[in-house]
Design an enzyme around this catalytic site. Sequence first.
Site, mmCIF file in Angstrom:
data_model
loop_
_atom_site.group_PDB
_atom_site.id
_atom_site.type_symbol
_atom_site.label_atom_id
_atom_site.label_comp_id
_atom_site.label_asym_id
_atom_site.label_seq_id
_atom_site.Cartn_x
_atom_site.Cartn_y
_atom_site.Cartn_z
ATOM 1 N N CYS A 11 -5.590 26.277 42.736
ATOM 2 C CA CYS A 11 -5.173 27.140 43.850
ATOM 3 C C CYS A 11 -5.907 28.473 43.693
ATOM 4 C CB CYS A 11 -3.654 27.295 43.890
ATOM 5 S SG CYS A 11 -2.936 28.070 42.421
ATOM 6 N N ARG A 17 1.082 27.733 42.922
ATOM 7 C CA ARG A 17 1.002 26.338 43.369
ATOM 8 C C ARG A 17 0.415 25.381 42.343
ATOM 9 N NH1 ARG A 17 -2.278 27.877 48.579
ATOM 10 N NH2 ARG A 17 -2.968 29.425 47.046
ATOM 11 N N ASP A 129 0.436 29.238 50.562
ATOM 12 C CA ASP A 129 0.506 30.235 49.491
ATOM 13 C C ASP A 129 1.873 30.931 49.550
ATOM 14 O OD1 ASP A 129 0.221 32.387 47.830
ATOM 15 O OD2 ASP A 129 -1.743 32.976 48.602
HETATM 16 P P1 4NP Z 1 -1.301 30.759 43.916
HETATM 17 O O1 4NP Z 1 -0.608 32.065 44.562
HETATM 18 O O2 4NP Z 1 -2.708 30.711 44.464
HETATM 19 O O3 4NP Z 1 -0.463 29.636 44.408
HETATM 20 O O4 4NP Z 1 -1.256 30.969 42.420
HETATM 21 C C1 4NP Z 1 -1.167 33.338 44.510
HETATM 22 C C2 4NP Z 1 -1.108 34.064 43.352
HETATM 23 C C3 4NP Z 1 -1.658 35.345 43.307
HETATM 24 C C4 4NP Z 1 -2.242 35.881 44.426
HETATM 25 C C5 4NP Z 1 -2.314 35.146 45.588
HETATM 26 C C6 4NP Z 1 -1.791 33.874 45.621
HETATM 27 N N1 4NP Z 1 -2.767 37.200 44.395
HETATM 28 O O5 4NP Z 1 -3.195 37.691 45.440
HETATM 29 O O6 4NP Z 1 -2.773 37.828 43.329
#
Ligand code: 4NP
Length: 157
Positions: A11, A17, A129
């Site tokens: 992800c 995720r 997300d």
């Molecule tokens: P992930 O969620 O891609 O599902 O781990 C996120 C985690 C951090 C960020 C964005 C999405 N961020 O902008 O830091």
Amino acid sequence: MANKYKLLFVCLGNICRSPAAEGVMQALVEKRGVAEQFEIDSAGTYSGHAGDLPDPRMRSAASRRGYNLVHRARPIRVEDFDRFDRIIVMDDYNYEAVHRLAPNRAAAMKIDRMTDFCRSHSDAHYVPDPYYEGHEGFEIVLDLLEDACEGLFEDCK
Ligand code: 4NP
């Protein structure tokens, strides 16, 4: 012993995720008694959270369903295309980023979208997300991941 089947979930941050997908898939192969046949890992396309445990909101939502998420975030590396048999991404943004990193056509062919394995949620096209969402966003992610992991497991047979 036959080679392990190696799965990498990807992800953006590798704190919501994809570590949840890793935990759900690991629990599934353990439940089916075939954990020794799989190697399961996760990574992010963004390295800003490298070394972090999964987001506390994801860990508590997962824990309520019996998943203990202990992965430490790391960025995806070009070597992962050699090491893993399949690279499973959560959304189109991840797909594009991972595709750009693929060193050749065979590597690019290893990339799949997680929602393509959903059976109950057959209208889902990506795992949203949850980072800027409330509690419900994390539950939706887990619902999609549990559904997709069942389909992915069947596809790995
Ligand atoms: P992930 O969620 O891609 O599902 O781990 C996120 C985690 C951090 C960020 C964005 C999405 N961020 O902008 O830091």
